[in-house]
Motif scaffolding. Sequence first.
Motif, PDB file in Angstrom:
ATOM      1  N   TRP A  59     -34.132  77.774   6.501  1.00  0.00           N
ATOM      2  CA  TRP A  59     -32.757  77.438   6.105  1.00  0.00           C
ATOM      3  C   TRP A  59     -32.566  75.929   6.038  1.00  0.00           C
ATOM      4  N   MET A  60     -32.997  75.216   7.064  1.00  0.00           N
ATOM      5  CA  MET A  60     -32.798  73.777   7.111  1.00  0.00           C
ATOM      6  C   MET A  60     -33.651  73.055   6.069  1.00  0.00           C
ATOM      7  N   ARG A  61     -34.828  73.580   5.791  1.00  0.00           N
ATOM      8  CA  ARG A  61     -35.647  72.995   4.723  1.00  0.00           C
ATOM      9  C   ARG A  61     -34.968  73.195   3.362  1.00  0.00           C
ATOM     10  N   HIS A  62     -34.314  74.328   3.185  1.00  0.00           N
ATOM     11  CA  HIS A  62     -33.544  74.565   1.955  1.00  0.00           C
ATOM     12  C   HIS A  62     -32.447  73.513   1.794  1.00  0.00           C
ATOM     13  N   ILE A  63     -31.687  73.286   2.857  1.00  0.00           N
ATOM     14  CA  ILE A  63     -30.587  72.328   2.798  1.00  0.00           C
ATOM     15  C   ILE A  63     -31.105  70.937   2.471  1.00  0.00           C
TER      16      ILE A  63
END
Length: 224
Positions: A59-63
């Motif tokens: 999720w954080m890599r997506h953001i």
Amino acid sequence: MNFLSHYYFERYSHNPELVLGSILPDLVKNAAKEVNIQAHKYETKLGNNPKLNSLYQGWMRHIETDRLFHNAPFFYENTHELKLLLAPAVETTAIRPSFLSHIALELLLDHLLLENGLVNENDFYAYLTAADRDTVARFLKICDIPDTAFFFTYFDSFIRARYVGSYREFEQITFALINICRRLWQVVITADQKKQITASLRDYAKKMTGNFNLIFDEIGPLLP
């Protein structure tokens, strides 16, 4: 970036929860546009569960991927050129050319990844199918989404449809673009307008071939 472009960065991970996490923000938003999860607020509630933490990492890599992409010169330059190409085709509609060019660039990147054999949609869907659904439900509940049925209804339909592979065809990219625009505006597009959009996309993809991968090379080393 769109689904396959996010997947590109995780394609060798052998971790289905990480892969799913890398597209989960968009899946949740597509399932219910009013849901706005800020996952970083719940990091301390994940504990030491490796699957939960893989979802969170994805999720954080997506953001961060989206932040880097939307602030890159590559994004500004290509959306500007696409806007000039696509604007005449939609000048009689409510569609904003700036929005259309933004989404078109993202779908063209997915197209080019497929066409150049850098990702495979079958592998992508295999990762999603292998992800632990109980962990996904637990993750969403930790993020204050108590009823997860809406998400899994959409997620199951997303996997069944297997439509990302259709982005090899420019006509399908045009179809997807129009459908996305119809979520925001009442839009009537003629057959000639569709042909014009498709021709512009085909021409621009040829221009991008050979240098589109630079944005992936730029973003990859900067991801957490």
